[in-house]
Design a protein around this motif. Structure first.
Motif, PDB file in Angstrom:
ATOM      1  N   GLU A  53       0.459  -1.114   0.117  1.00  0.00           N
ATOM      2  CA  GLU A  53       0.140  -0.003  -0.477  1.00  0.00           C
ATOM      3  C   GLU A  53       1.540   1.024   0.106  1.00  0.00           C
ATOM      4  OE1 GLU A  53      -3.014   2.208   3.064  1.00  0.00           O
ATOM      5  OE2 GLU A  53      -2.478  -0.131   3.775  1.00  0.00           O
ATOM      6  N   VAL A  54       0.348   1.974  -0.824  1.00  0.00           N
ATOM      7  CA  VAL A  54       1.148   3.531  -1.301  1.00  0.00           C
ATOM      8  C   VAL A  54       0.281   4.233  -0.765  1.00  0.00           C
ATOM      9  CG1 VAL A  54       2.672   5.017  -2.174  1.00  0.00           C
ATOM     10  CG2 VAL A  54       2.893   2.931  -2.152  1.00  0.00           C
ATOM     11  N   SER A  55       0.606   5.434   0.497  1.00  0.00           N
ATOM     12  CA  SER A  55       0.057   6.612   0.120  1.00  0.00           C
ATOM     13  C   SER A  55       0.119   7.749   0.879  1.00  0.00           C
ATOM     14  CB  SER A  55      -1.716   6.514   1.269  1.00  0.00           C
ATOM     15  OG  SER A  55      -1.159   6.752   2.311  1.00  0.00           O
ATOM     16  N   THR A  56       0.258   8.920   0.851  1.00  0.00           N
ATOM     17  CA  THR A  56       1.179  10.063   1.141  1.00  0.00           C
ATOM     18  C   THR A  56       0.996  10.410   2.733  1.00  0.00           C
ATOM     19  OG1 THR A  56      -1.024  11.437   1.444  1.00  0.00           O
ATOM     20  CG2 THR A  56       0.778  11.224  -0.867  1.00  0.00           C
ATOM     21  N   ASP A  57       0.646   9.119   3.464  1.00  0.00           N
ATOM     22  CA  ASP A  57       0.590   9.550   4.487  1.00  0.00           C
ATOM     23  C   ASP A  57       1.250   8.331   5.439  1.00  0.00           C
ATOM     24  OD1 ASP A  57      -1.939  10.827   5.316  1.00  0.00           O
ATOM     25  OD2 ASP A  57      -3.366   9.409   5.056  1.00  0.00           O
ATOM     26  N   ARG A  58       1.467   7.089   4.501  1.00  0.00           N
ATOM     27  CA  ARG A  58       1.946   5.528   4.742  1.00  0.00           C
ATOM     28  C   ARG A  58       2.281   4.661   3.634  1.00  0.00           C
ATOM     29  NH1 ARG A  58      -2.099   1.736   7.387  1.00  0.00           N
ATOM     30  NH2 ARG A  58      -3.626   1.992   5.885  1.00  0.00           N
ATOM     31  N   ILE A  59       3.541   4.031   4.003  1.00  0.00           N
ATOM     32  CA  ILE A  59       3.995   3.243   2.988  1.00  0.00           C
ATOM     33  C   ILE A  59       3.543   2.126   3.819  1.00  0.00           C
ATOM     34  CG2 ILE A  59       5.573   2.505   0.868  1.00  0.00           C
ATOM     35  CD1 ILE A  59       6.577   4.842   1.671  1.00  0.00           C
ATOM     36  N   VAL A  60       3.204   1.196   3.334  1.00  0.00           N
ATOM     37  CA  VAL A  60       3.245  -0.519   3.720  1.00  0.00           C
ATOM     38  C   VAL A  60       3.280  -1.717   3.227  1.00  0.00           C
ATOM     39  CG1 VAL A  60       1.243  -1.994   4.758  1.00  0.00           C
ATOM     40  CG2 VAL A  60       0.097   0.078   5.095  1.00  0.00           C
ATOM     41  N   VAL A  61       4.492  -2.017   3.752  1.00  0.00           N
ATOM     42  CA  VAL A  61       5.379  -3.091   3.585  1.00  0.00           C
ATOM     43  C   VAL A  61       4.350  -4.815   3.761  1.00  0.00           C
ATOM     44  CG1 VAL A  61       6.707  -2.095   1.709  1.00  0.00           C
ATOM     45  CG2 VAL A  61       7.494  -3.136   4.456  1.00  0.00           C
ATOM     46  N   LYS A  62       4.892  -5.871   3.273  1.00  0.00           N
ATOM     47  CA  LYS A  62       5.165  -6.897   4.232  1.00  0.00           C
ATOM     48  C   LYS A  62       6.345  -8.020   4.267  1.00  0.00           C
ATOM     49  CE  LYS A  62       2.352  -9.910   1.180  1.00  0.00           C
ATOM     50  NZ  LYS A  62       2.889 -10.979   1.441  1.00  0.00           N
ATOM     51  N   LYS A  63       6.237  -8.865   4.613  1.00  0.00           N
ATOM     52  CA  LYS A  63       7.710  -9.807   4.676  1.00  0.00           C
ATOM     53  C   LYS A  63       7.237 -10.412   3.149  1.00  0.00           C
ATOM     54  CE  LYS A  63       9.840 -13.817   6.057  1.00  0.00           C
ATOM     55  NZ  LYS A  63       9.686 -15.105   7.136  1.00  0.00           N
ATOM     56  N   ASP A  64       8.283 -10.386   1.524  1.00  0.00           N
ATOM     57  CA  ASP A  64       7.473 -11.415   1.255  1.00  0.00           C
ATOM     58  C   ASP A  64       7.527 -12.556   1.072  1.00  0.00           C
ATOM     59  OD1 ASP A  64       7.681 -12.129  -1.439  1.00  0.00           O
ATOM     60  OD2 ASP A  64       9.957 -11.026  -2.186  1.00  0.00           O
ATOM     61  N   ASP A  65       6.468 -13.392   1.193  1.00  0.00           N
ATOM     62  CA  ASP A  65       6.720 -14.546   1.493  1.00  0.00           C
ATOM     63  C   ASP A  65       6.356 -15.567   0.329  1.00  0.00           C
ATOM     64  OD1 ASP A  65       3.830 -14.119   0.261  1.00  0.00           O
ATOM     65  OD2 ASP A  65       3.092 -13.693   2.133  1.00  0.00           O
ATOM     66  N   PHE A  66       6.811 -14.983  -0.605  1.00  0.00           N
ATOM     67  CA  PHE A  66       6.977 -15.775  -2.256  1.00  0.00           C
ATOM     68  C   PHE A  66       5.743 -16.676  -2.582  1.00  0.00           C
ATOM     69  CE2 PHE A  66      11.203 -15.386  -0.781  1.00  0.00           C
ATOM     70  CZ  PHE A  66      12.418 -14.820  -1.611  1.00  0.00           C
ATOM     71  N   GLY A  67       4.731 -15.694  -2.092  1.00  0.00           N
ATOM     72  CA  GLY A  67       3.301 -16.829  -2.630  1.00  0.00           C
ATOM     73  C   GLY A  67       2.775 -17.950  -1.412  1.00  0.00           C
ATOM     74  N   ALA A  68       3.595 -17.836  -0.500  1.00  0.00           N
ATOM     75  CA  ALA A  68       2.739 -18.535   0.242  1.00  0.00           C
ATOM     76  C   ALA A  68       1.813 -18.452   1.319  1.00  0.00           C
ATOM     77  CB  ALA A  68       3.850 -19.248   1.066  1.00  0.00           C
ATOM     78  N   ILE A  69       0.515 -19.531   0.897  1.00  0.00           N
ATOM     79  CA  ILE A  69       0.069 -18.863   1.838  1.00  0.00           C
ATOM     80  C   ILE A  69      -0.759 -19.852   3.179  1.00  0.00           C
ATOM     81  CG2 ILE A  69      -1.673 -18.561  -0.251  1.00  0.00           C
ATOM     82  CD1 ILE A  69      -2.921 -21.896   0.403  1.00  0.00           C
ATOM     83  N   ASP A  70       0.516 -19.970   3.973  1.00  0.00           N
ATOM     84  CA  ASP A  70       0.372 -20.828   4.937  1.00  0.00           C
ATOM     85  C   ASP A  70       1.663 -20.090   6.146  1.00  0.00           C
ATOM     86  OD1 ASP A  70       2.320 -22.135   3.496  1.00  0.00           O
ATOM     87  OD2 ASP A  70       2.460 -23.871   3.953  1.00  0.00           O
ATOM     88  N   VAL A  71       2.317 -19.273   6.097  1.00  0.00           N
ATOM     89  CA  VAL A  71       2.744 -18.981   6.586  1.00  0.00           C
ATOM     90  C   VAL A  71       2.284 -17.477   7.556  1.00  0.00           C
ATOM     91  CG1 VAL A  71       5.118 -19.575   5.512  1.00  0.00           C
ATOM     92  CG2 VAL A  71       3.768 -17.138   4.534  1.00  0.00           C
ATOM     93  N   PRO A  72       2.485 -16.679   8.432  1.00  0.00           N
ATOM     94  CA  PRO A  72       2.602 -15.744   8.975  1.00  0.00           C
ATOM     95  C   PRO A  72       2.462 -14.784   7.929  1.00  0.00           C
ATOM     96  CG  PRO A  72       3.823 -16.842  10.893  1.00  0.00           C
ATOM     97  CD  PRO A  72       3.786 -17.434   9.103  1.00  0.00           C
TER      98      PRO A  72
END
Length: 123
Positions: free
Chosen positions: A78-97
């Protein structure tokens, strides 16, 4: 960063790709992460630089330096002029936190494009 004098630049489909920041009689192109793309240039050159820069950088991997000095490969979600949100790159795995981090805007020094690294990050 004060954006009160920034001028939006949008693609023909209406998608925002950045801003032109007035500097004297010229303009500095600024991308959605708040990074200046170069020196002050004329209006048309600034628009062209924003168009060429595009939005593809938003899909690239980044490295986030954490408070303890360790580094984590992340993706922008997510990107806005209020914040940038990033997530750990999980390489598309659906079974990781989900590991999510909210950062300030413009892009802080702790977040760098993976491609800018001299040494590869070990995961």
């Amino acid at each position: 960063m004060d954006r009160s004098d920034f001028i939006e630049h949008r693609r023909p489909d209406g998608e925002l790709v950045g801003w032109l920041r007035p500097e004297g009689e010229d303009f500095v192109p600024v991308d959605l992460l708040g990074r200046e793309l170069g020196d002050a240039v004329d209006w048309l050159t600034g628009e062209q630089q924003l168009e060429e820069h595009g939005l593809r950088y938003l899909a690239d991997p980044y490295v986030l330096r954490l408070d303890d000095g360790s580094e984590l490969r992340v993706r922008i979600t997510e990107v806005s002029t209020d914040r940038i949100v990033v997530k750990k790159d999980d390489f598309g795995a659906i079974d990781v936190p989900l590991m999510r981090f909210e950062l300030g805007w413009p892009m802080p020094a702790e977040l760098t494009p993976l491609g800018d690294r001299d040494v590869p990050v070990v995961w």
